[in-house]
Design a protein around this motif. Structure first.
Motif, PDB file in Angstrom:
ATOM      1  N   UNK A   1       0.869  -1.095   0.009  1.00 45.61           N
ATOM      2  CA  UNK A   1       0.036  -0.084   0.118  1.00 45.61           C
ATOM      3  C   UNK A   1       0.752   1.234   0.005  1.00 45.61           C
ATOM      4  N   UNK A   2       2.049   1.186   0.537  1.00 49.65           N
ATOM      5  CA  UNK A   2       2.899   2.580   0.631  1.00 49.65           C
ATOM      6  C   UNK A   2       3.160   3.110  -0.818  1.00 49.65           C
TER       7      UNK A   2
ATOM      8  N   UNK B   1       0.505   8.055  -7.986  1.00 52.83           N
ATOM      9  CA  UNK B   1       0.175   9.132  -9.135  1.00 52.83           C
ATOM     10  C   UNK B   1       0.354  10.686  -8.512  1.00 52.83           C
ATOM     11  N   UNK B   2       1.258  10.727  -7.326  1.00 51.40           N
ATOM     12  CA  UNK B   2       1.662  12.001  -6.959  1.00 51.40           C
ATOM     13  C   UNK B   2       2.967  12.246  -7.260  1.00 51.40           C
ATOM     14  N   UNK B   3       3.379  13.359  -6.740  1.00 55.57           N
ATOM     15  CA  UNK B   3       4.895  13.885  -6.960  1.00 55.57           C
ATOM     16  C   UNK B   3       5.871  13.318  -5.935  1.00 55.57           C
ATOM     17  N   UNK B   4       5.289  12.507  -4.851  1.00 55.25           N
ATOM     18  CA  UNK B   4       6.101  11.967  -4.111  1.00 55.25           C
ATOM     19  C   UNK B   4       6.197  10.388  -4.150  1.00 55.25           C
ATOM     20  N   UNK B   5       5.895   9.918  -5.667  1.00 56.90           N
ATOM     21  CA  UNK B   5       6.060   8.554  -5.695  1.00 56.90           C
ATOM     22  C   UNK B   5       7.205   7.710  -5.579  1.00 56.90           C
ATOM     23  N   UNK B   6       8.354   8.667  -5.972  1.00 56.58           N
ATOM     24  CA  UNK B   6       9.824   8.125  -5.912  1.00 56.58           C
ATOM     25  C   UNK B   6      10.241   7.974  -4.409  1.00 56.58           C
ATOM     26  N   UNK B   7       9.723   9.081  -3.876  1.00 56.88           N
ATOM     27  CA  UNK B   7       9.983   8.895  -2.213  1.00 56.88           C
ATOM     28  C   UNK B   7       9.203   7.840  -1.631  1.00 56.88           C
ATOM     29  N   UNK B   8       8.005   7.602  -2.072  1.00 48.60           N
ATOM     30  CA  UNK B   8       7.266   6.326  -1.437  1.00 48.60           C
ATOM     31  C   UNK B   8       8.013   4.959  -1.783  1.00 48.60           C
TER      32      UNK B   8
ATOM     33  N   UNK C   1       9.679   2.408   0.573  1.00 51.59           N
ATOM     34  CA  UNK C   1       9.262   1.020   0.344  1.00 51.59           C
ATOM     35  C   UNK C   1      10.579   0.101   0.321  1.00 51.59           C
ATOM     36  N   UNK C   2      11.476   0.296  -0.499  1.00 49.27           N
ATOM     37  CA  UNK C   2      12.699  -0.492  -0.844  1.00 49.27           C
ATOM     38  C   UNK C   2      13.583  -0.461   0.595  1.00 49.27           C
ATOM     39  N   UNK C   3      13.458   0.688   1.388  1.00 45.25           N
ATOM     40  CA  UNK C   3      14.157   0.658   2.404  1.00 45.25           C
ATOM     41  C   UNK C   3      13.573   0.084   3.632  1.00 45.25           C
ATOM     42  N   UNK C   4      12.341  -0.018   3.833  1.00 46.97           N
ATOM     43  CA  UNK C   4      11.494  -0.739   4.615  1.00 46.97           C
ATOM     44  C   UNK C   4      11.762  -2.197   4.717  1.00 46.97           C
ATOM     45  N   UNK C   5      11.682  -2.686   3.476  1.00 48.98           N
ATOM     46  CA  UNK C   5      12.017  -4.068   2.967  1.00 48.98           C
ATOM     47  C   UNK C   5      13.404  -4.609   3.549  1.00 48.98           C
ATOM     48  N   UNK C   6      14.397  -3.604   3.272  1.00 51.50           N
ATOM     49  CA  UNK C   6      15.761  -4.109   3.464  1.00 51.50           C
ATOM     50  C   UNK C   6      15.890  -3.946   4.917  1.00 51.50           C
ATOM     51  N   UNK C   7      15.187  -2.907   5.495  1.00 51.55           N
ATOM     52  CA  UNK C   7      15.540  -2.883   7.154  1.00 51.55           C
ATOM     53  C   UNK C   7      15.002  -4.210   7.950  1.00 51.55           C
ATOM     54  N   UNK C   8      13.621  -4.621   7.319  1.00 51.76           N
ATOM     55  CA  UNK C   8      12.994  -5.891   7.702  1.00 51.76           C
ATOM     56  C   UNK C   8      13.718  -7.113   7.773  1.00 51.76           C
ATOM     57  N   UNK C   9      14.460  -7.316   6.226  1.00 53.79           N
ATOM     58  CA  UNK C   9      15.425  -8.407   6.011  1.00 53.79           C
ATOM     59  C   UNK C   9      16.576  -8.476   7.068  1.00 53.79           C
TER      60      UNK C   9
ATOM     61  N   UNK D   1      13.257   4.289  -9.290  1.00 56.46           N
ATOM     62  CA  UNK D   1      14.074   5.368  -8.545  1.00 56.46           C
ATOM     63  C   UNK D   1      15.299   5.999  -8.997  1.00 56.46           C
ATOM     64  N   UNK D   2      16.189   4.945  -9.542  1.00 59.22           N
ATOM     65  CA  UNK D   2      17.538   5.297 -10.261  1.00 59.22           C
ATOM     66  C   UNK D   2      17.826   3.976 -11.239  1.00 59.22           C
TER      67      UNK D   2
END
Length: 298
Positions: free
Chosen positions: A30-31, A37-44, A48-56, A80-81
């Protein structure tokens, strides 16, 4: 049914790593979807990727090295890049310098070079506490100049502990839990007084069997009891002083090793991780500057 539920739970817990690995991206979906569709899509997406890595990382469902490589897949996939921009960060010069320092540390530990240097220094300076600390600090600082200070501390602390065991054994504290020395043990050149009951019986003033025991002789026998109690009290006090001295020496030597590792770590770029990080920061903030190399840092 009552017995089936615990069994099902046990079977699920046996595969908890796989469950965490598969459910974490699904639960966090959901994040990026909410900000798609907003300007914060890349930030979200980045969050998302950072939280996944933190959990792993925290659960270690994957090896930590594998988790560290996830941005190569996640960042291009989430927009993102690009892959080229991500991979170049894994191949910077300072990263290879850091890896080279780790390889050097592994080679030194494999062939016990740190032990040879430490023992040679100790043979040179002697066994006096102040010179012993100076020798350990010199060897630790020299090694820390070329490898990471953390690795140097990890290699030198066992050597310091072995030296402390030998010193405490010479001082009469063979067992760290032993607080009372055996009778007649020498402490700093002083021999502890001993007064055993057998010595009291062999004393010329002790009463002989079959003879009368006048009042004066009974007082002499009591005096021996007092002397024996005084000797035991003196023995406990002296052994307590030795234990206190050994404790101070142990703390001082271990702190010297850690301090010397930090001192040697600031001498070169490979001596500590922050040295490499500050060099990367200077190259990023001041791209037109000559930068910091090994010679200029030293």
């Amino acid at each position: 049914m009552a017995g089936g539920k615990p069994r099902l739970v046990k079977e699920l817990l046996a595969f908890w790593r796989s469950i965490v690995f598969l459910l974490t991206p699904v639960v966090l979906c959901p994040l990026p979807i909410a900000f798609a569709s907003t300007e914060y899509s890349k930030i979200a997406n980045c969050g998302y990727a950072v939280i996944i890595m933190a959990v792993y990382w925290t659960t270690e469902v994957l090896p930590m090295a594998v988790t560290a490589l996830l941005p190569i897949i996640l960042f291009p996939m989430l927009g993102i890049r690009s892959s080229k921009q991500i991979c170049i960060n894994y191949l910077k010069d300072m990263n290879f310098l850091f890896v080279g320092g780790l390889l050097l540390a592994v080679a030194i530990e494999r062939w016990n070079l740190h032990k040879r240097i430490a023992l040679r220094v100790l043979l040179t300076v002697g066994s006096q506490p102040r010179w012993l600390m100076l020798g350990m600090m010199s060897a630790t600082a020299f090694l820390s100049m070329w490898i990471c200070n953390t690795a140097t501390t990890a290699m030198m602390v066992p050597i310091a502990q072995a030296i402390l065991v030998e010193l405490l054994r010479e001082m009469g504290l063979e067992d760290p839990e032993k607080k009372i020395l055996p009778p007649g043990k020498s402490i700093d050149g002083q021999v502890l007084p001993t007064c055993m009951s057998a010595q009291a019986r062999s004393c010329p003033l002790a009463p002989q069997a079959g003879k009368d025991k006048p009042e004066e002789m009974r007082m002499e026998e009591g005096d021996h009891d007092f002397v024996e109690e005084d000797a035991q009290e003196y023995q406990v006090q002296a052994s307590g002083k030795v234990a206190e001295r050994g404790d101070k020496m142990a703390k001082g030597l271990l702190l010297c090793v850690c301090t010397a590792a930090n001192i040697g770590g600031i001498a070169t770029l490979t001596g500590a991780h922050p040295n490499i990080l500050i060099t990367q920061a200077v190259d990023t903030l001041f791209p037109d500057s000559p930068g910091i190399d090994f010679a200029s840092w030293f």
